[in-house]
Structure formats: C-alpha cells, structure tokens
Design an enzyme around this catalytic site. Structure first.
Site, mmCIF file in Angstrom:
data_model
loop_
_atom_site.group_PDB
_atom_site.id
_atom_site.type_symbol
_atom_site.label_atom_id
_atom_site.label_comp_id
_atom_site.label_asym_id
_atom_site.label_seq_id
_atom_site.Cartn_x
_atom_site.Cartn_y
_atom_site.Cartn_z
ATOM 1 N N HIS A 1 0.962 -0.982 0.072
ATOM 2 C CA HIS A 1 -0.154 -0.050 -0.005
ATOM 3 C C HIS A 1 1.103 1.346 0.097
ATOM 4 O O HIS A 1 2.078 1.212 0.066
ATOM 5 C CB HIS A 1 -1.155 -0.046 1.048
ATOM 6 C CG HIS A 1 -0.161 0.199 2.780
ATOM 7 N ND1 HIS A 1 0.422 -0.765 3.101
ATOM 8 C CD2 HIS A 1 -0.472 0.941 3.406
ATOM 9 C CE1 HIS A 1 0.774 -0.582 4.360
ATOM 10 N NE2 HIS A 1 0.007 0.661 4.666
ATOM 11 N N HIS B 1 1.465 3.990 1.751
ATOM 12 C CA HIS B 1 2.060 4.853 3.021
ATOM 13 C C HIS B 1 3.359 4.771 2.887
ATOM 14 O O HIS B 1 4.065 3.670 2.579
ATOM 15 C CB HIS B 1 1.545 4.078 4.390
ATOM 16 C CG HIS B 1 0.013 4.333 4.742
ATOM 17 N ND1 HIS B 1 -0.671 3.653 5.624
ATOM 18 C CD2 HIS B 1 -0.695 5.161 4.296
ATOM 19 C CE1 HIS B 1 -1.951 4.162 5.654
ATOM 20 N NE2 HIS B 1 -1.849 5.124 5.103
ATOM 21 N N ASP C 1 5.810 4.498 5.390
ATOM 22 C CA ASP C 1 6.495 3.585 5.856
ATOM 23 C C ASP C 1 6.586 2.232 5.310
ATOM 24 O O ASP C 1 7.270 1.180 5.713
ATOM 25 C CB ASP C 1 6.099 3.495 7.475
ATOM 26 C CG ASP C 1 4.702 2.865 7.432
ATOM 27 O OD1 ASP C 1 3.750 3.435 6.574
ATOM 28 O OD2 ASP C 1 4.470 1.987 8.541
ATOM 29 N N HIS C 2 6.208 2.133 3.794
ATOM 30 C CA HIS C 2 6.126 1.029 3.299
ATOM 31 C C HIS C 2 6.732 1.177 1.944
ATOM 32 O O HIS C 2 6.937 0.209 1.062
ATOM 33 C CB HIS C 2 4.608 0.237 2.948
ATOM 34 C CG HIS C 2 4.175 -0.127 4.374
ATOM 35 N ND1 HIS C 2 3.990 -1.417 4.819
ATOM 36 C CD2 HIS C 2 3.658 0.790 5.235
ATOM 37 C CE1 HIS C 2 3.380 -1.323 6.075
ATOM 38 N NE2 HIS C 2 3.267 -0.351 6.366
ATOM 39 N N HIS D 1 -7.569 -0.655 5.480
ATOM 40 C CA HIS D 1 -6.540 0.294 6.030
ATOM 41 C C HIS D 1 -6.194 1.297 5.155
ATOM 42 O O HIS D 1 -6.293 2.524 5.522
ATOM 43 C CB HIS D 1 -5.344 -0.387 6.326
ATOM 44 C CG HIS D 1 -4.110 0.207 6.752
ATOM 45 N ND1 HIS D 1 -3.758 0.864 8.070
ATOM 46 C CD2 HIS D 1 -2.969 0.606 6.276
ATOM 47 C CE1 HIS D 1 -3.048 1.477 8.197
ATOM 48 N NE2 HIS D 1 -2.160 1.183 7.133
ATOM 49 N N ASP E 1 -0.239 -3.974 6.005
ATOM 50 C CA ASP E 1 -1.209 -3.516 7.261
ATOM 51 C C ASP E 1 -2.588 -3.845 7.254
ATOM 52 O O ASP E 1 -3.793 -3.120 7.745
ATOM 53 C CB ASP E 1 -0.903 -1.846 7.392
ATOM 54 C CG ASP E 1 0.304 -1.300 7.688
ATOM 55 O OD1 ASP E 1 1.283 -2.211 7.970
ATOM 56 O OD2 ASP E 1 0.565 -0.094 7.625
ATOM 57 N N HIS F 1 4.057 -4.663 10.675
ATOM 58 C CA HIS F 1 4.648 -4.197 11.807
ATOM 59 C C HIS F 1 4.623 -5.340 13.005
ATOM 60 O O HIS F 1 3.954 -6.254 12.868
ATOM 61 C CB HIS F 1 3.804 -3.137 12.268
ATOM 62 C CG HIS F 1 3.630 -2.008 11.483
ATOM 63 N ND1 HIS F 1 4.317 -0.979 11.755
ATOM 64 C CD2 HIS F 1 2.853 -1.654 10.445
ATOM 65 C CE1 HIS F 1 4.011 0.255 10.527
ATOM 66 N NE2 HIS F 1 3.195 -0.509 9.952
#
Ligand code: ZN
Ligand code: FE
Length: 256
Positions: free
Chosen positions: A57, A59, A61-62, A115, A134, A172
């Site tokens: 996805h 975001h 942090d990915h 999400h 996520d 995570h």
C-alpha cells in the site's frame, strides 16, 4: 513447488521489510522497502540481488525506499493499481485475482481495502507465505484510515480462507500490544492465553513474533472472529451483526 526463503529486515520503529528469495532462480523481492539503505545492506549480507520491489500500500513507511532501491538494483516497482499515482515509481500494477511472479514463485493478489482503499496482499501459495502489509497483523488488523469496518471485515474474511500452515508476514511488530488488547476482548480463550505467553517470551528476548500462522490466528485473532458467537458474547453483543462486532473490537483496540 517453488519455495521462498524470507528474511525479516526491521526498519524505523516497528516496521518489517522483507526479502523473499526464490532459491532455484535466485530472484529476490523486497517487500515494502521503508528504508533503502537498511534493506540493500541486508540483501548484500545474504548475497542476494534484489530483482523485484513489491508494495502492499501507499503509506510512506512501506514505500519510502522504492526509488533508491530501484536506482541501486534496476528492479521493477510493483504495487496496487488502485494506488496509481500514490506509489513512488510504480511500473507494474496489480489487482484482485492477478498473479505476480518472483522467479519460479507465484503470488496471487488479494485486494484488501480497509486500512487504505488500495491495499493488496501477496499470497505465495506453494511457499505458504502471505505478505499481508497493514491489513492483517499477528493478533490484530490495520487501522481504518481509508475504509469502513465492513470493507476491512470482507478483506480479512478473504485472508482467513488461506490454509492453516500459511506463514503471515505483516508490516509491523505490534503483536504484544495486540495480544494484551485481545485478552481483554476474549479473556476465556485458552489458545489465546497460550499464544500470548509465547509472544511475551519472544518479546522479552527481543525476538520477532513474525511470521504468525494462519491456523493459530484464525482461533485467536479477534478481528478474524467477529462472526464467532463466543466472541460476540464476550463483547456483550450476542446475536449482533459481525460487522458491528468487528467495528466494536476495532474501536477497543483504537482506545487501548
Ligand atoms: Zn500503513
Ligand atoms: Fe504501516
């Protein structure tokens, strides 16, 4: 029957990036590169050359390492077509029902909104490996940033159909907090109590709790059990619609 060797690469505070290596061909995918330097170093240590960059996805942090990993490796950037324009450098766009090959290993793609609206999961059936991003965490699920409880519940129902032996590699390390919350939701679940003890032992030793196993998650993860009467009872919602039970469990976790 192509197998995958999966290497966990911790990033940022509690993210996991993954290197998925298919030994026959030597192909290696990085999943959700949050931090290019760290994952490039990890690949080098393993002696693996990155051939694919897979995103679950959009975001940061990915995806923050996408372009730098590509610059270093020339690997194509693969992600959800639903997120076109939101995934840096995306060249290969995937949808529900598509497949994606890493050497001789092939993933089936699930669209798992909730999400984020475009989230996808990669299921390598022969290797028994799921990259769930996520959407599904060990004993948890992602927060509902762009989707409804009904959408996330649908998405999780797709994933919980996968075989018991499926190893779940999620985005995570939230498992200990998820376990504590799950115990408040479902305090009489014996399997959950045992699992929570194992998780405490791993975290006390600073070990990852990942991969989780689908068979265990199906029996212990409250977000996969919103249609189970025992859970509805424990939530004080006997007979309620599973979507309502799911939403109530999600709300409990948000406040935990
Ligand atoms: Zn996310
Ligand atoms: Fe994340």
């Amino acid at each position: 029957m192509a197998q995958l060797e999966v290497e966990l690469v911790p990033a940022l505070r509690d993210n996991y990036m993954y290197l998925a290596h298919e030994p026959e061909s030597g192909a290696t995918a990085v999943v959700d590169p949050a931090d290019a330097r760290t994952v490039l170093d990890a690949a080098k240590r393993k002696g693996w050359s990155i051939t694919h960059i897979l995103n679950t996805h959009h975001h940061g942090d990915h995806t923050a390492g996408n372009l730098e990993v590509q610059e270093a490796t020339d690997a194509p950037i693969v992600g959800p077509s639903y997120d076109a324009g939101r995934i840096p450098g995306m060249q290969v766009e995937l949808m529900e029902g598509d497949t994606c090959s890493v050497g001789n290993a092939t993933a089936k793609i699930f669209h798992t909104p909730g999400h984020t609206s475009g989230h996808i999961a990669y299921w390598f059936e022969d290797a028994n490996v799921l990259f769930s991003g996520d959407t599904l965490f060990a004993l948890g699920c992602g927060r509902l940033f762009e989707g409804t409880a009904a959408q996330m519940w649908d998405s999780l129902q797709k994933l919980r159909e996968l075989p018991d032996a499926t190893r779940i590699y999620c985005g995570h390390e939230y498992t200990r907090t998820n376990a504590r919350c799950a115990l408040t939701v479902d305090p009489n679940n014996q399997k959950l109590m045992e699992y929570a003890r194992v998780i405490d032992g791993l975290r006390d030793a600073e070990q990852p709790t990942i991969p989780a196993q689908m068979g265990m998650e199906r029996e212990t993860n409250p977000f996969l059990r919103a249609d189970d009467q025992a859970l509805a009872q424990a939530m004080g919602m006997p007979g309620a619609d599973p979507v309502e039970v799911f939403a109530a469990v999600r709300e409990k976790r948000n406040q935990f």
